[in-house]
Scaffold this motif. Structure first.
Motif, mmCIF file in Angstrom:
data_model
loop_
_atom_site.group_PDB
_atom_site.id
_atom_site.type_symbol
_atom_site.label_atom_id
_atom_site.label_comp_id
_atom_site.label_asym_id
_atom_site.label_seq_id
_atom_site.Cartn_x
_atom_site.Cartn_y
_atom_site.Cartn_z
ATOM 1 N N ASN A 32 -10.565 2.032 14.095
ATOM 2 C CA ASN A 32 -11.436 1.575 13.006
ATOM 3 C C ASN A 32 -10.643 1.138 11.788
ATOM 4 O OD1 ASN A 32 -13.790 2.148 14.409
ATOM 5 N ND2 ASN A 32 -13.596 4.322 13.874
ATOM 6 N N ASP A 33 -9.382 0.875 11.996
ATOM 7 C CA ASP A 33 -8.507 0.605 10.865
ATOM 8 C C ASP A 33 -7.610 -0.566 11.247
ATOM 9 O OD1 ASP A 33 -7.446 2.253 8.297
ATOM 10 O OD2 ASP A 33 -5.747 1.313 9.307
ATOM 11 N N GLY A 81 -2.462 -7.425 5.732
ATOM 12 C CA GLY A 81 -2.761 -6.668 4.525
ATOM 13 C C GLY A 81 -2.289 -5.230 4.600
ATOM 14 N N THR A 90 0.707 -2.874 3.663
ATOM 15 C CA THR A 90 1.942 -2.831 2.892
ATOM 16 C C THR A 90 1.916 -1.638 1.968
ATOM 17 O OG1 THR A 90 3.182 -3.890 1.103
ATOM 18 C CG2 THR A 90 0.867 -4.437 1.247
ATOM 19 N N GLN A 91 3.087 -1.019 1.755
ATOM 20 C CA GLN A 91 3.083 0.041 0.747
ATOM 21 C C GLN A 91 3.607 -0.501 -0.583
ATOM 22 O OE1 GLN A 91 5.434 3.459 1.760
ATOM 23 N NE2 GLN A 91 7.205 2.289 2.435
ATOM 24 N N SER A 92 3.842 -1.793 -0.651
ATOM 25 C CA SER A 92 4.135 -2.511 -1.887
ATOM 26 C C SER A 92 5.486 -2.199 -2.516
ATOM 27 C CB SER A 92 3.040 -2.291 -2.945
ATOM 28 O OG SER A 92 3.287 -1.140 -3.709
ATOM 29 N N GLU A 124 8.360 -2.501 2.321
ATOM 30 C CA GLU A 124 6.913 -2.630 2.388
ATOM 31 C C GLU A 124 6.278 -2.015 3.625
ATOM 32 O OE1 GLU A 124 8.938 -5.223 1.732
ATOM 33 O OE2 GLU A 124 8.318 -6.239 -0.095
ATOM 34 N N VAL A 155 2.855 10.511 2.402
ATOM 35 C CA VAL A 155 1.844 11.279 3.135
ATOM 36 C C VAL A 155 0.778 10.314 3.653
ATOM 37 C CG1 VAL A 155 0.050 13.035 2.943
ATOM 38 C CG2 VAL A 155 2.225 13.324 1.733
ATOM 39 N N PRO A 156 0.666 10.159 4.981
ATOM 40 C CA PRO A 156 -0.356 9.259 5.521
ATOM 41 C C PRO A 156 -1.754 9.790 5.237
ATOM 42 C CG PRO A 156 1.228 9.902 7.215
ATOM 43 C CD PRO A 156 1.489 10.761 6.037
ATOM 44 N N VAL A 157 -2.713 8.872 5.112
ATOM 45 C CA VAL A 157 -4.109 9.271 4.889
ATOM 46 C C VAL A 157 -4.620 10.026 6.104
ATOM 47 C CG1 VAL A 157 -6.434 8.355 4.654
ATOM 48 C CG2 VAL A 157 -4.597 7.457 3.238
ATOM 49 N N SER A 163 -4.819 6.031 10.235
ATOM 50 C CA SER A 163 -4.867 5.091 9.122
ATOM 51 C C SER A 163 -3.485 4.514 8.877
ATOM 52 C CB SER A 163 -5.359 5.810 7.860
ATOM 53 O OG SER A 163 -5.137 4.999 6.734
ATOM 54 N N LYS A 220 -2.469 3.507 6.144
ATOM 55 C CA LYS A 220 -2.111 3.713 4.739
ATOM 56 C C LYS A 220 -1.470 5.079 4.508
ATOM 57 C CE LYS A 220 -2.680 3.024 0.242
ATOM 58 N NZ LYS A 220 -1.576 2.213 -0.223
ATOM 59 N N TYR A 277 0.448 7.468 1.110
ATOM 60 C CA TYR A 277 0.749 7.492 -0.325
ATOM 61 C C TYR A 277 2.159 8.015 -0.541
ATOM 62 C CZ TYR A 277 -3.997 6.173 -1.380
ATOM 63 O OH TYR A 277 -5.165 5.465 -1.474
ATOM 64 N N SER A 278 2.922 7.266 -1.309
ATOM 65 C CA SER A 278 4.309 7.606 -1.582
ATOM 66 C C SER A 278 4.418 9.007 -2.180
ATOM 67 C CB SER A 278 4.886 6.584 -2.563
ATOM 68 O OG SER A 278 6.098 7.064 -3.094
ATOM 69 N N MET A 316 -2.450 -3.926 -4.268
ATOM 70 C CA MET A 316 -1.214 -3.840 -3.489
ATOM 71 C C MET A 316 -1.294 -4.720 -2.246
ATOM 72 S SD MET A 316 -0.655 0.227 -3.991
ATOM 73 C CE MET A 316 0.156 0.469 -2.442
ATOM 74 N N ARG A 317 -2.425 -4.653 -1.557
ATOM 75 C CA ARG A 317 -2.583 -5.408 -0.315
ATOM 76 C C ARG A 317 -2.390 -6.907 -0.545
ATOM 77 N NH1 ARG A 317 -8.564 -5.590 1.717
ATOM 78 N NH2 ARG A 317 -8.594 -7.483 0.443
ATOM 79 N N TYR A 351 1.338 -7.585 -7.392
ATOM 80 C CA TYR A 351 2.557 -7.101 -8.060
ATOM 81 C C TYR A 351 3.717 -8.087 -7.902
ATOM 82 C CZ TYR A 351 3.922 -5.997 -3.333
ATOM 83 O OH TYR A 351 4.220 -6.112 -2.012
ATOM 84 N N HIS A 398 1.066 6.421 -7.165
ATOM 85 C CA HIS A 398 1.866 6.620 -5.947
ATOM 86 C C HIS A 398 1.689 5.407 -5.048
ATOM 87 C CE1 HIS A 398 2.636 11.046 -6.387
ATOM 88 N NE2 HIS A 398 1.566 10.957 -7.141
ATOM 89 N N PRO A 399 2.527 4.450 -5.033
ATOM 90 C CA PRO A 399 3.730 4.283 -5.838
ATOM 91 C C PRO A 399 3.423 3.573 -7.157
ATOM 92 C CG PRO A 399 3.563 2.497 -4.297
ATOM 93 C CD PRO A 399 2.342 3.347 -4.090
ATOM 94 N N ARG A 457 -14.614 -0.903 2.021
ATOM 95 C CA ARG A 457 -14.580 0.259 2.927
ATOM 96 C C ARG A 457 -14.597 1.522 2.100
ATOM 97 N NH1 ARG A 457 -11.228 0.518 8.006
ATOM 98 N NH2 ARG A 457 -10.651 2.573 7.285
ATOM 99 N N ALA A 462 -10.459 11.094 2.431
ATOM 100 C CA ALA A 462 -9.140 11.344 3.017
ATOM 101 C C ALA A 462 -8.035 10.783 2.118
ATOM 102 C CB ALA A 462 -9.057 10.720 4.401
ATOM 103 N N ALA A 475 -4.945 12.962 0.527
ATOM 104 C CA ALA A 475 -3.530 12.600 0.654
ATOM 105 C C ALA A 475 -2.878 12.559 -0.723
ATOM 106 C CB ALA A 475 -3.393 11.252 1.355
ATOM 107 N N LEU A 476 -3.590 12.011 -1.686
ATOM 108 C CA LEU A 476 -3.032 11.944 -3.038
ATOM 109 C C LEU A 476 -2.877 13.338 -3.634
ATOM 110 C CD1 LEU A 476 -4.726 8.776 -4.488
ATOM 111 C CD2 LEU A 476 -2.278 9.246 -4.405
ATOM 112 N N VAL A 506 0.329 14.871 -2.672
ATOM 113 C CA VAL A 506 1.536 14.435 -3.379
ATOM 114 C C VAL A 506 1.432 14.717 -4.881
ATOM 115 C CG1 VAL A 506 2.275 12.715 -1.688
ATOM 116 C CG2 VAL A 506 0.697 12.046 -3.510
#
Ligand code: HEM
Lengths: 549, 250
Positions: free
Chosen positions: A35-36, A180, A182-184, A189, A246-248, A252, A254, A256-257, B62-63, B67, B97-98, B150, B156, B160-161, B164
């Motif tokens: 679903n992702d 789409g 990317t962790q930017s 990325e 840490v993955p969601v 997923s 995505k 988060y750093s 970001m997507r 940036y 983050h980030p 979405r 979730a 996750a946030l 961290v």
């Protein structure tokens, strides 16, 4: 398939097992992420694994390779890597030209999300750095380590695992941006699963390298290998730390750093700057230290200079990342350290550039006649110029003008086109005929054409960006008599337009050169071998070029 | 020295260890202290976290690679402070983050863009930048208005946030998807909870102009409108004081 016929049956089975494992892994990701966006990547991995499995299955009972192979070097993955290098070069430079055109004519995105500037730009950067540069480094490093150690690679599976696995990583990265994902983080990325995969590949690469070195028949490890080792090791450390996240969820794409704000900025540019240092500099210096003396048929000018510049670069570069963060919310003391070390860095950088150019002393007639050697000479000159400019841009006062402008982009491409790409083309033109046992490239005039396209393209690109960057920086800070800012942002934007067009023209020259080069390499491969004058490459035929031995 | 080095060159493992040792010093000295020295990030009371809708908008930012053309870091330079506003503080990206400080300004800095324009302006500009600013080089993002947002896994994301270090409460996590809807439906039943959990100053509006549908445009505009508004700290210093400091730093 000839490549598979070179593997023993056991090796084919091991390959099949590994490809099966990758396919299963892809299926697991695909199902968890159905679903992702992750689902698409699961599918891509399955297809990638399956193609390799099918190729292996169809040739599983081809005859065993001959025993005599063990007395020769193992070059099949290197040949494949050279072709991949050129494919990535053409693809990623084409995207570069497109991205450049978008800044002149922003409507070239056709209302399609995947084709918008922000998604294409990382496709370009990843494609050139990791696709083109990375494949070139893997191929040449495996060539150099065998020749300078006079040892064959220890097995025939792990080099393929490294090469193909690495290209899977590049594919995941590039398709991810289109989709789409990317962790930017600039030059980092790709998301968590691709990052973990790269760690596996990279560890295998290092083990392969060390095992080959352990088999060496030379007592000493040749300079080029120092650089390749530094490249592999430091990139591993940078990659792992900067990508902690840490993955969601497992399903997923995505994550988060682990770091945020100012700590993240410092970690990111410690990574970013040293990706330049150890991927785009150390690795390619390794290339230079082998192919330049080889082609010039002269030993490296100075062994001492090699030592000084190697350890200087290895120590100093890691301090310099904070020069990307002058005048920001990063504590002042870190900015000052970054600036100071960046300036000192000029010493080992010029030691390397000087060492390369002095090696050519006495071979200048060859530089004049041989476009391949000229590629490498120009690369060394650009390496010297770019590192000088880099130290200059790291000075806070200069950086206050240059940062955020096209000047940085110009600086990057003086290094990327002038140094990275030129040394690679020089190395590939040296390597291709020797690997395919041809006397020379298919066409020397085409090498000449490529050389001039590359030089003209680089000059147009870099001059356009110097101009636009400095104009931009000055316009942003110009005050009129009444003490207010003279120019609006839009006025500075309008002033950039002609330079963006010029840059696109420069890029087209460079891309044309790369296409010509690819054609020339493919024709060299396809042409009937004209047997090489008795220079069979059995183990030990090829002496490393270390002076004073 | 060459003699010692010749010895080192005889051992691959030794050489590798030496590379690791020599190369790790710089990072250790410059990065490790940033996590321990207290003054690195200012202490402010009013710093709030992103709402789920703003967070979703940030992820779209970001997507789409915004940036790549926009920085979010106003430097301590006089012209930047005059052009964009008070220079950026470390605390403002404490929960990023980030971080998205950026490195290239093809477009202007966005660190203080929140509240600068109306929602309608942003929607029109994102859908077709050249309709609003004819000279613009910015890509059009018309699909944002077409794509539904979405929301089902937003909880979730908050979890996750939280792992961290972002202080989301249990209540925020549980209501993440509801709050995303609530923030873009001012008249709906879900709106109230948003202000309760994230503060009365939270923007609660139909950002994309269409309260009937929650789109990616809603999320992105909600994010743009909060840029520079998460804390008041940068504005506490007088403008004059800022300029003096900026000049001293130069
Ligand atoms: C055909 C040749 C090329 C063209 C036309 C081209 C074009 C571009 C353009 C338009 C950008 C975006 C600049 C901006 O955002 O304003 C860019 C960025 C970049 N390119 Fe290239 N490029 C080419 C070759 C290369 C090569 C060979 C490399 C590396 C080996 C490279 C590395 C990079 C990097 C690292 C950036 C990011 C720069 C930054 O963030 O400051 N490029 N390129």
């Amino acid at each position: 398939m000839r490549l598979i016929a070179g593997l023993t049956t056991t090796e084919r089975q091991t390959g099949l097992f590994l490809a099966g494992l990758v396919t299963l892994m892809g299926a697991a990701l695909g199902i968890a992420g159905r679903n992702d966006l992750l689902g698409y990547h699961g599918l891509l991995i399955v297809v990638f694994g399956a193609v390799i499995m099918i190729a292996l299955l169809r040739n599983l009972d081809a005859p065993e390779p001959e025993e005599s192979r063990l007395s020769e070097y193992y070059d099949d993955p290197i040949r494949f890597g050279i072709v991949l290098t050129m494919v990535w070069a053409v693809f990623a430079m084409f995207i570069g030209v497109w991205v450049s055109a978008l800044l002149a004519w922003p409507e070239l995105t056709f209302d399609a999300a995947w084709a918008s500037f922000g998604r294409l730009r990382p496709v370009h950067t990843t494609g050139v750095i990791f696709g083109f540069g990375g494949n070139a480094l893997i191929a040449t490093s495996l060539h150099v380590v065998q020749r300078t150690s006079r040892a064959r690679l220890p097995d025939q599976v792990s080099p393929w695992f490294v090469l193909l696995g690495y290209n899977l990583f590049c594919l995941l990265a590039v398709t991810g941006y289109f989709l789409g994902i990317t962790q930017s983080k600039e030059y980092a990325e790709p998301e968590w699963y691709a990052d973990i995969w790269l760690v596996i590949i990279w560890v295998t690469y290092f083990v392969l390298y060390i095992r080959t070195l352990a088999r060496r028949k030379e007592p000493h490890i040749y300079v080029a290998n120092w650089y390749f080792m530094a490249f592999i090791l430091v990139v591993a450390v940078l990659h792992i730390i900067n990508n902690l996240a840490v993955p969601v969820s497992f399903g997923s794409a995505k994550a988060y750093s682990a770091f945020s704000g100012v700590q993240d900025a410092m970690t990111q540019w410690w990574y970013g700057h040293n990706a330049v240092a150890f991927f785009l500099t150390a690795g390619f210096l390794g290339m230079m230290y082998y192919y330049l003396p080889k082609r010039a048929e002269r030993p490296i000018y100075s062994y001492r200079l090699s030592i000084i510049s190697f350890w200087g670069i290895t120590f100093l570069y890691l301090w310099a990342g904070s020069h990307h963060l002058h005048y920001t919310a990063l504590p002042h003391w870190v900015q000052t350290l970054g600036m100071t070390f960046s300036i000192v860095l000029l010493v080992p950088s010029w030691a390397s550039a000087g060492n390369a150019l002095l090696t050519l002393n006495g071979a200048w007639h060859k530089v004049r006649d041989d476009a391949t050697l000229r590629f490498m000479m120009v690369a060394a000159v650009f390496y010297g110029l770019t590192t000088f400019e880099g130290s200059f841009l790291a000075i806070r006062a200069v950086n206050s003008l240059s940062h955020y402008t096209d000047w940085t982009v110009g600086h990057v491409h003086a290094g990327a086109l002038g140094w990275v790409a030129m040394i690679t083309f020089g190395a590939l033109y040296t390597l291709t005929p020797s690997l395919w046992k041809r006397e020379r490239m298919y066409s020397n005039s085409l090498v000449e054409v490529h050389f001039w396209c590359a030089v003209i393209g680089t000059f147009i690109y870099v001059f356009a960006m110097w101009n636009s960057g400095i104009i931009q920086g000055l316009m942003w800070r110009t005050y009129n008599d009444s003490g207010t800012l003279t120019y609006s942002f839009i006025e500075s934007l309008v002033a950039m337009h002609p330079y963006y067009i010029a840059r696109t023209v420069g890029g087209l020259f460079f891309l044309t050169g790369a296409v010509v080069g690819t054609y020339n390499i493919l024709m060299t491969i396809r042409h009937e071998p004209r047997p090489l004058r008795e220079r069979a490459e059995t183990l030990g035929a090829d002496q490393p070029l270390v002076p004073g031995e | 020295m060459p003699e010692i080095h010749r010895k080192l060159e005889r051992t691959a493992i030794g050489f590798a260890l030496a590379i690791i040792a020599v190369s790790s010093i710089g990072g250790l000295v410059e990065i490790a202290p940033l996590f321990t020295i207290d003054e690195t990030v200012e202490k402010v009371e009013d710093m709030r976290v992103y709402t789920p809708l703003e967070l979703a908008g940030r992820n779209i930012y970001m997507r789409e690679g915004c940036y790549a053309c926009h920085s979010q870091m106003i430097r301590t330079l006089r012209d930047e402070v005059e052009r964009y506003g008070p220079y950026s503080l470390a605390v403002e990206s404490q929960y990023d983050h980030p971080m998205l400080w950026g490195s290239k300004r093809t477009g202007p800095d966005l660190a203080r863009v929140g509240g600068k324009y109306s929602d309608e302006w942003h929607v029109a500009h994102l859908a077709d930048p050249r309709a609003v600013v004819p000279e613009s080089k910015m890509p059009a993002y018309a699909w944002l208005q077409r794509n539904a947002l979405r929301t089902h896994d937003l909880s979730a994301h908050l979890v996750a946030l939280r792992r961290v270090g972002v202080p989301y409460s249990d209540e925020m996590v549980e209501n993440a998807a509801r709050d995303a809807f609530g923030q873009a439906f001012p008249d709906g039943a879900m709106a109230e909870g948003v202000a309760e959990r994230y503060g009365d100053d939270t923007n609660i509006r139909a950002f994309d102009g269409d309260p009937g549908r929650l789109t990616e445009m809603d999320a992105l505009v909600a994010y743009l409108q909060i840029l520079g508004q998460l804390t008041d700290a940068p504005h506490q210093k007088e403008a004059g004081e800022q300029l003096v400091q900026a000049e001293e730093a130069e």
